[in-house]
Scaffold this active site. Structure first.
Site, mmCIF file in Angstrom:
data_model
loop_
_atom_site.group_PDB
_atom_site.id
_atom_site.type_symbol
_atom_site.label_atom_id
_atom_site.label_comp_id
_atom_site.label_asym_id
_atom_site.label_seq_id
_atom_site.Cartn_x
_atom_site.Cartn_y
_atom_site.Cartn_z
ATOM 1 C CE LYS A 1 4.877 2.405 9.321
ATOM 2 N NZ LYS A 1 3.712 2.752 10.173
ATOM 3 N N GLY B 1 0.712 5.606 1.016
ATOM 4 C CA GLY B 1 -0.008 6.710 1.626
ATOM 5 C C GLY B 1 0.818 7.982 1.585
ATOM 6 N N GLY C 1 0.834 -1.202 0.000
ATOM 7 C CA GLY C 1 0.000 0.000 0.000
ATOM 8 C C GLY C 1 0.862 1.242 0.000
ATOM 9 C CG ASP D 1 -5.391 6.429 13.986
ATOM 10 O OD1 ASP D 1 -6.591 6.754 13.883
ATOM 11 O OD2 ASP D 1 -4.595 6.462 13.035
#
Length: 366
Positions: A183, A164, A162, A277
């Site tokens: 990441k 972002g 993914g 979160d």
């Protein structure tokens, strides 16, 4: 303000056999750090050090315990391993040099300022080649920064998980054959946010309902150090995708997922840490549908009054006291987010599914 320094939990089983090099001295109570020799030809400070020392000069036994490096016969730690730099290079056919350069308060900012490890105080650890991976894993769990990402992991088919605004997540394969999520953080992410995330990840590890953290890696870059965080991959996707691609979940299935989510949250709270979160995108599913809580980019310790006064999170999941700026809020804000996820699982409410954008927050990493 004094920063939080959680201690990495000591692993079960025998630690890898390793020694401080004899150049540090023979008295456990009088060890002195060395300085890495300067050489333009060396690819790393480990290579520079290994070029001038002998593997036969093993000194005092040493070990990684909690978040520090210790030697036998001395109760005081030699150095904290949090954000210390660790590099390795071969010494001989059966030995490897692992050079540990403590952060000394500079943290990730020291990397950004181009502070060269050459000439810095360091600790030289000698380890048998067969034990190298065990030692590196122990250093990673203690918060060390490593520079061997492309050696420790291989790229996997499909590559990108993914992307972002703050990071790109790619698939890689570890030496044990397990799929991992790497990441790669964008240069715009604040170093303090990354350090706080590493802090909270270390403190909350070794729980089946918290994402597995494998370490933080760095490499030099003209725009600043490239920071990469490595996690166990959750091949079942996230909770939002699960809801979007199915009918509303049955009560029995939703109950099982909610139970795993709450066990993970309870473990995080037991360390006086609030996640802040708990949205569906941060609730991941392993291949056997085990729930893991992930993305600690907004997590903080309760004692950090500055952070606990911030209004942050994701619309639709943020507790009222956070939205209203009431201080201080507490652990219950995570329970509110969990309740929203439960409602989402059972209702698949299209109004709730519209709340996907994050609040303005420089700490968001996904």
């Amino acid at each position: 303000m004094e920063r939080h320094r959680p201690q990495a939990r000591r692993e079960a089983g025998a630690p890898p056999e390793s020694w401080l090099h004899r150049l540090h001295g023979d008295d456990p109570n009088g060890m002195q750090p060395m300085r890495v020799p300067r050489t333009e030809k060396a690819q790393s400070h480990a290579a520079a050090m290994s070029a001038v020392v002998s593997s036969s000069q093993r000194g005092v036994r040493c070990t990684v315990d909690g978040g520090s490096l210790f030697v036998e016969g001395c109760a005081a730690p030699l150095c904290s391993l949090f954000l210390a730099r660790a590099s390795h290079a071969p010494l001989a056919a059966d030995s490897v040099a692992v050079v540990i350069v403590p952060a000394d308060g500079a943290g990730l900012q020291g990397l950004a300022l181009g502070q060269d490890a050459a000439g810095a105080p360091c600790w030289l650890v000698v380890v048998a080649g067969a034990c190298l991976q065990a030692l590196l894993d122990a250093l990673s769990r203690a918060g060390c920064l490593r520079d061997d990402l492309e050696v420790a992991f291989e790229h996997a088919p499909g590559d990108i998980f993914g992307q972002g605004a703050y990071a790109t997540v790619v698939r890689m394969v570890a030496t044990d054959g397990q799929l991992v999520a790497v990441k790669n953080l964008n240069p715009s992410v604040e170093f303090e946010c990354i350090e706080r995330e590493i802090d909270t990840l270390i403190a909350t590890q070794r729980h089946p309902n918290v994402v597995g953290y494998r370490g933080t890696f760095w490499s030099p870059d003209p725009e600043g150090p490239q920071i990469s965080m490595v996690f166990d991959a959750a091949c079942g996707g996230d909770l939002l995708a699960k809801v979007l691609h199915s009918d509303p979940l049955t009560e029995a299935y939703a109950k099982a997922l909610f139970h795993g989510m709450m066990k993970g949250i309870a473990h995080i709270h037991s360390h006086e840490i609030v996640h802040r979160d708990i949205k569906a995108q941060n609730i991941l599913l392993m291949s056997d549908d085990t729930v893991v809580v992930a993305d600690f980019g907004l997590a903080t310790v309760l004692t950090d009054k500055v952070q606990m006064a911030r209004r942050c999170g994701s619309p639709g999941y943020v507790a009222p006291e956070v939205c209203l700026g009431k201080e201080p809020y507490g652990l219950k804000v995570d329970v509110f987010g969990a309740g929203v996820n439960l409602y989402l699982m059972l209702s698949k409410d299209p109004v709730q599914l519209g709340f996907q954008r994050d609040l303005v927050s420089p700490a968001r990493l996904s």
